[in-house]
Scaffold this active site. Sequence first.
Site, mmCIF file in Angstrom:
data_model
loop_
_atom_site.group_PDB
_atom_site.id
_atom_site.type_symbol
_atom_site.label_atom_id
_atom_site.label_comp_id
_atom_site.label_asym_id
_atom_site.label_seq_id
_atom_site.Cartn_x
_atom_site.Cartn_y
_atom_site.Cartn_z
ATOM 1 N N LYS A 281 45.928 39.609 36.723
ATOM 2 C CA LYS A 281 45.304 39.705 38.051
ATOM 3 C C LYS A 281 43.850 39.228 38.012
ATOM 4 O O LYS A 281 43.404 38.498 38.899
ATOM 5 C CB LYS A 281 45.369 41.141 38.576
ATOM 6 C CG LYS A 281 46.768 41.578 38.942
ATOM 7 C CD LYS A 281 46.784 43.051 39.336
ATOM 8 C CE LYS A 281 48.182 43.522 39.679
ATOM 9 N NZ LYS A 281 48.214 44.950 40.058
ATOM 10 N N ALA B 104 43.227 45.398 37.889
ATOM 11 C CA ALA B 104 43.761 46.711 37.501
ATOM 12 C C ALA B 104 45.231 46.810 37.859
ATOM 13 O O ALA B 104 45.700 46.187 38.812
ATOM 14 C CB ALA B 104 42.974 47.819 38.186
ATOM 15 N N ASP B 105 45.947 47.610 37.096
ATOM 16 C CA ASP B 105 47.342 47.888 37.387
ATOM 17 C C ASP B 105 47.665 49.292 36.894
ATOM 18 O O ASP B 105 47.154 49.724 35.861
ATOM 19 C CB ASP B 105 48.263 46.873 36.707
ATOM 20 C CG ASP B 105 49.669 46.950 37.257
ATOM 21 O OD1 ASP B 105 49.896 46.417 38.360
ATOM 22 O OD2 ASP B 105 50.528 47.578 36.604
ATOM 23 N N THR B 106 48.498 49.992 37.652
ATOM 24 C CA THR B 106 48.853 51.372 37.328
ATOM 25 C C THR B 106 50.360 51.522 37.274
ATOM 26 O O THR B 106 51.068 50.993 38.136
ATOM 27 C CB THR B 106 48.279 52.341 38.386
ATOM 28 O OG1 THR B 106 46.859 52.183 38.452
ATOM 29 C CG2 THR B 106 48.604 53.795 38.055
ATOM 30 N N GLY C 1 45.627 50.110 33.558
ATOM 31 C CA GLY C 1 44.991 49.086 32.738
ATOM 32 C C GLY C 1 43.920 48.402 33.561
ATOM 33 O O GLY C 1 44.089 48.192 34.764
#
Length: 194
Positions: A51, A70-72, A107
């Site tokens: 991203k 960011a990624d969750t 992350g």
Amino acid sequence: MRRIILASQSPRRRELMELIGFPFQVMTSDAEEIITSCDPAAVTEELSWQKAHAAAADIPDGEEAVVIGADTVVSVGGRILGKPKDTEEARSAICAIQGRDHMVYTGVTILVKDSGGIRAETFSEGTKVITAPMSGEEIEKYIATEEPYDKAGAYGIQGSFARFIRGIEGDYYNVMGLPVHRLYERLKKIVDNV
């Protein structure tokens, strides 16, 4: 000061970035997400990196910027629960986490683009969430709301699902989508070095 860009469409991440206190802009990309790992923390790091780099590709050459991707994900018993596409997936996710502990991983990639090129730092944060047992009726009432359908694991800790959270171990804001303190500390060092 370098422009700070949040590479996320998430309204929750925007709210959390506002808590950090640095002015920022939102820039997203439609780049395809590719997952090569089975480890939940590694998956979030991989996707946050993608991203951030996709958004940075849209920044004109010569312009300095800090891009945050960011990624969750929610993980229970080693299984990653993404955003449910329909009622069945929402029911399955809530049934999987009710009455037990699960992990939420976010992350983050901080990409700095300047005259020296591009450099990036990626990390992940894990928070343990303890969910109370839920009756079938409670599950059905919850998944009948709009809340589960745009969130990893089919819930938002800050929403009506809060009544089923017995406790957490770790960063509360990480469960919402950004480890606020850890990101603030990293950004502070970058901004102070301008």
